[in-house]
Design a protein around this motif. Structure first.
Motif, PDB file in Angstrom:
ATOM      1  N   ASN A 171       0.825  -1.203   0.000  1.00  0.00           N
ATOM      2  CA  ASN A 171       0.000   0.000   0.000  1.00  0.00           C
ATOM      3  C   ASN A 171       0.860   1.254   0.000  1.00  0.00           C
ATOM      4  OD1 ASN A 171      -2.383   1.445  -0.025  1.00  0.00           O
ATOM      5  ND2 ASN A 171      -3.266   0.353   1.718  1.00  0.00           N
ATOM      6  N   GLN A 172       0.288   2.384  -0.410  1.00  0.00           N
ATOM      7  CA  GLN A 172       1.009   3.653  -0.468  1.00  0.00           C
ATOM      8  C   GLN A 172       0.002   4.787  -0.418  1.00  0.00           C
ATOM      9  OE1 GLN A 172       2.994   3.135  -4.258  1.00  0.00           O
ATOM     10  NE2 GLN A 172       1.284   3.952  -5.413  1.00  0.00           N
ATOM     11  N   SER A 173       0.510   6.014  -0.216  1.00  0.00           N
ATOM     12  CA  SER A 173      -0.357   7.185  -0.107  1.00  0.00           C
ATOM     13  C   SER A 173       0.116   8.279  -1.046  1.00  0.00           C
ATOM     14  CB  SER A 173      -0.367   7.709   1.334  1.00  0.00           C
ATOM     15  OG  SER A 173      -0.970   8.984   1.409  1.00  0.00           O
ATOM     16  N   SER A 174      -0.830   8.876  -1.776  1.00  0.00           N
ATOM     17  CA  SER A 174      -0.561  10.047  -2.607  1.00  0.00           C
ATOM     18  C   SER A 174      -1.680  11.048  -2.361  1.00  0.00           C
ATOM     19  CB  SER A 174      -0.487   9.664  -4.088  1.00  0.00           C
ATOM     20  OG  SER A 174      -0.349  10.823  -4.900  1.00  0.00           O
ATOM     21  N   VAL A 175      -1.344  12.193  -1.764  1.00  0.00           N
ATOM     22  CA  VAL A 175      -2.335  13.198  -1.385  1.00  0.00           C
ATOM     23  C   VAL A 175      -2.355  14.308  -2.436  1.00  0.00           C
ATOM     24  CG1 VAL A 175      -3.058  14.846   0.380  1.00  0.00           C
ATOM     25  CG2 VAL A 175      -1.957  12.679   1.055  1.00  0.00           C
ATOM     26  N   ALA A 176      -3.461  14.424  -3.154  1.00  0.00           N
ATOM     27  CA  ALA A 176      -3.603  15.467  -4.171  1.00  0.00           C
ATOM     28  C   ALA A 176      -3.997  16.796  -3.524  1.00  0.00           C
ATOM     29  CB  ALA A 176      -4.647  15.057  -5.199  1.00  0.00           C
ATOM     30  N   LYS A 177      -3.587  17.911  -4.183  1.00  0.00           N
ATOM     31  CA  LYS A 177      -3.923  19.257  -3.692  1.00  0.00           C
ATOM     32  C   LYS A 177      -3.715  19.337  -2.180  1.00  0.00           C
ATOM     33  CE  LYS A 177      -7.253  20.097  -7.403  1.00  0.00           C
ATOM     34  NZ  LYS A 177      -8.661  20.434  -7.744  1.00  0.00           N
ATOM     35  N   ALA A 178      -2.498  19.019  -1.764  1.00  0.00           N
ATOM     36  CA  ALA A 178      -2.202  18.906  -0.339  1.00  0.00           C
ATOM     37  C   ALA A 178      -2.474  20.195   0.422  1.00  0.00           C
ATOM     38  CB  ALA A 178      -0.749  18.481  -0.149  1.00  0.00           C
ATOM     39  N   TRP A 179      -2.360  21.326  -0.263  1.00  0.00           N
ATOM     40  CA  TRP A 179      -2.610  22.611   0.384  1.00  0.00           C
ATOM     41  C   TRP A 179      -4.034  22.732   0.920  1.00  0.00           C
ATOM     42  CZ3 TRP A 179      -6.541  24.721  -2.449  1.00  0.00           C
ATOM     43  CH2 TRP A 179      -6.663  24.298  -3.774  1.00  0.00           C
TER      44      TRP A 179
END
Length: 237
Positions: free
Chosen positions: A166-174
């Protein structure tokens, strides 16, 4: 082994179930080192790591976060620099790691890569990363991407780490963290919980047997050849 004519017999052995399933296991909390890839005051990769650390603590995991401020560029300093020593000691201390980087120009940040480049494959005859676990995460300034986590996976394999699926990618982190740096409720937060749960499980499952898991036939062959060569040289003397 008549059907394996190229095998070196004394370097080859059947799977040892006693080593894979030891009766005694460590009862101490697993130890995870978390690293992030930005020096900004409002660093979203750091916020993500801090959130991950809170989750791991709630799961009973001991955590430490490495602050990359003051870490010199690779080859710009000797390895006895205090920040390099701190990083290497933390890697040695850990049972696993979390790498969290922003994506810049479609790749991990230089800050993240510099930290990884300071971690040696071998340190005093010990491989500080081999067989330990790794979870990879990234934060994105725009739409979701997986370039950075894919690169981190390549580096994890190179460092002989057991990188979890598993992994995490956070879009539009702001837009995913509040003014205090806490992550807002969202599917992105839920995914980080998923990743940390998986990391904790894999770490506890493998930490007692990691040397056995990455024990390699090819290296045993090389070791026996070197030993045989030294014995023959001593006899000649």
């Amino acid at each position: 082994m008549t059907d394996l004519p190229n095998i070196t017999p004394d370097a080859f052995a059947p799977i040892d179930r006693d080593q894979l399933f030891p009766l005694q296991r460590s009862g101490a909390p697993a130890r995870i080192l978390l690293m992030y890839g930005s020096l900004r005051d409002r660093s979203f990769s750091r916020f993500a790591v801090e959130e991950a650390g809170r989750i791991l603590n709630a799961l009973g995991i001991e955590t430490r976060i490495f602050d990359p401020h003051g870490l010199p560029l690779p080859d710009a300093s000797d390895a006895d620099h205090p920040k390099v020593t701190e990083l290497r000691d933390l890697v040695t201390w850990s049972d696993g790691m979390v790498w969290s980087s922003p994506e810049r120009h479609g790749a991990m940040s230089g800050v993240m890569k510099a930290q990884i480049d300071w971690i040696p494959l071998s340190l005093g005859g010990v491989r500080p990363t081999q067989g330990k676990t790794l979870a990879v995460m990234q934060v994105c300034g725009g739409s979701q991407s997986f370039n950075t986590v894919n690169q981190l996976r390549i580096l994890g394999r190179w460092m002989r780490l057991l990188t979890i699926p598993n992994q995490s990618s956070v879009a539009k982190a702001w837009d995913e963290f509040d003014e205090n740096g806490r992550m807002k409720p969202s599917p992105y937060y839920n995914r980080i919980v998923d990743v940390m749960e998986e990391l904790a499980r894999f770490t506890i499952l493998t930490r007692d047997i990691r040397d056995h898991l990455v024990d390699r036939y090819s290296e045993r062959v090389e070791s026996r050849a070197e030993l045989s060569s030294r014995v023959n040289m001593s006899k000649a003397i």
